[in-house]
Scaffold this motif. Structure first.
Motif, PDB file in Angstrom:
ATOM      1  N   LYS A  22     -11.000 -16.118   3.856  1.00  0.00           N
ATOM      2  CA  LYS A  22     -10.101 -15.854   2.886  1.00  0.00           C
ATOM      3  C   LYS A  22      -8.746 -15.569   3.437  1.00  0.00           C
ATOM      4  O   LYS A  22      -7.639 -15.893   2.575  1.00  0.00           O
ATOM      5  N   TYR A  23      -8.430 -14.967   4.343  1.00  0.00           N
ATOM      6  CA  TYR A  23      -7.217 -14.510   4.988  1.00  0.00           C
ATOM      7  C   TYR A  23      -6.531 -15.317   5.872  1.00  0.00           C
ATOM      8  O   TYR A  23      -5.241 -15.352   6.112  1.00  0.00           O
ATOM      9  N   ASP A  87       4.837 -10.737   7.028  1.00  0.00           N
ATOM     10  CA  ASP A  87       5.198 -10.079   5.866  1.00  0.00           C
ATOM     11  C   ASP A  87       4.252 -10.512   4.725  1.00  0.00           C
ATOM     12  O   ASP A  87       3.720  -9.634   4.030  1.00  0.00           O
ATOM     13  N   ALA A  88       4.201 -11.663   4.420  1.00  0.00           N
ATOM     14  CA  ALA A  88       3.345 -12.031   3.279  1.00  0.00           C
ATOM     15  C   ALA A  88       1.918 -11.769   3.381  1.00  0.00           C
ATOM     16  O   ALA A  88       1.232 -11.108   2.539  1.00  0.00           O
ATOM     17  N   LEU A  89       1.417 -11.776   4.421  1.00  0.00           N
ATOM     18  CA  LEU A  89      -0.197 -11.760   4.570  1.00  0.00           C
ATOM     19  C   LEU A  89      -0.322 -10.064   4.760  1.00  0.00           C
ATOM     20  O   LEU A  89      -1.106  -9.352   4.102  1.00  0.00           O
ATOM     21  N   GLU A  91       1.643  -7.985   2.973  1.00  0.00           N
ATOM     22  CA  GLU A  91       1.629  -7.501   1.635  1.00  0.00           C
ATOM     23  C   GLU A  91       0.257  -7.914   0.898  1.00  0.00           C
ATOM     24  O   GLU A  91      -0.223  -7.037   0.220  1.00  0.00           O
ATOM     25  N   ARG A  92      -0.102  -9.006   0.907  1.00  0.00           N
ATOM     26  CA  ARG A  92      -1.608  -9.310   0.352  1.00  0.00           C
ATOM     27  C   ARG A  92      -2.658  -8.197   0.856  1.00  0.00           C
ATOM     28  O   ARG A  92      -3.370  -7.851   0.013  1.00  0.00           O
ATOM     29  N   CYS A  93      -2.446  -8.151   2.245  1.00  0.00           N
ATOM     30  CA  CYS A  93      -3.729  -7.242   2.685  1.00  0.00           C
ATOM     31  C   CYS A  93      -3.451  -5.791   2.184  1.00  0.00           C
ATOM     32  O   CYS A  93      -4.380  -5.137   1.996  1.00  0.00           O
ATOM     33  N   LYS A  94      -2.394  -5.345   1.844  1.00  0.00           N
ATOM     34  CA  LYS A  94      -2.106  -3.972   1.527  1.00  0.00           C
ATOM     35  C   LYS A  94      -2.592  -3.901   0.137  1.00  0.00           C
ATOM     36  O   LYS A  94      -3.139  -2.848  -0.041  1.00  0.00           O
ATOM     37  N   THR A  95      -2.281  -4.939  -0.740  1.00  0.00           N
ATOM     38  CA  THR A  95      -2.611  -4.842  -2.005  1.00  0.00           C
ATOM     39  C   THR A  95      -4.281  -4.964  -2.113  1.00  0.00           C
ATOM     40  O   THR A  95      -4.714  -4.091  -2.760  1.00  0.00           O
ATOM     41  N   GLU A  96      -4.876  -5.494  -1.241  1.00  0.00           N
ATOM     42  CA  GLU A  96      -6.379  -5.572  -1.332  1.00  0.00           C
ATOM     43  C   GLU A  96      -6.843  -4.391  -0.228  1.00  0.00           C
ATOM     44  O   GLU A  96      -8.122  -4.363  -0.270  1.00  0.00           O
TER      45      GLU A  96
END
Length: 127
Positions: A22-23, A87-89, A91-96
């Motif tokens: 996934k990541y 930064d993009a990953l 932010e994605r991980c922060k959201t999840e």
């Protein structure tokens, strides 16, 4: 020379494999069940842009032997190639809910963030 693979112990092999897919876009190999060590199962995950592999391993003794093999590693660093990708990953991980340390410049010159696998094992993501 190069690192052939990095290995880590996990209690939940399928969840760990799904995390890497996934990541990090990793392809996940089929489970290997050892004939010599009953209960040992592993799967290799292959990162998309190179020969780098991670062997995910599990066994029923992980929950019962506090002095033997145990979950995780200290950490591994995965280079994403740019600050923007970090930064993009992050932010994605922060959201999840799996970002444990936001992006920053370290004292030794790395731009990194830290995320965690479902079992809490840390992974540095670097530029």
């Amino acid at each position: 020379m190069r690192i052939a693979h990095t290995a880590l112990w996990t209690r939940d092999l399928d969840t760990a494999a799904a995390f890497w897919a996934k990541y990090f876009g990793a392809s996940v190999g089929e489970p290997y069940h050892s004939q010599r060590r009953p209960g040992f199962v592993s799967r290799f995950v292959q990162l998309p842009e190179g020969p780098d592999q991670i062997e995910l391993m599990t066994g029923p003794w992980l929950a019962t032997d506090p002095h033997g093999e145990r979950i995780g590693w200290d950490h591994i660093a995965i280079s994403l190639g740019s600050k923007a990708a970090v930064d993009a990953l992050a932010e994605r991980c922060k959201t999840e809910g799996c970002l444990t340390s936001p992006p920053r410049m370290t004292g030794d010159g790395f731009y990194e963030a830290v995320i965690a696998m479902p079992d809490g094992t840390p992974i540095e993501i670097t530029a």
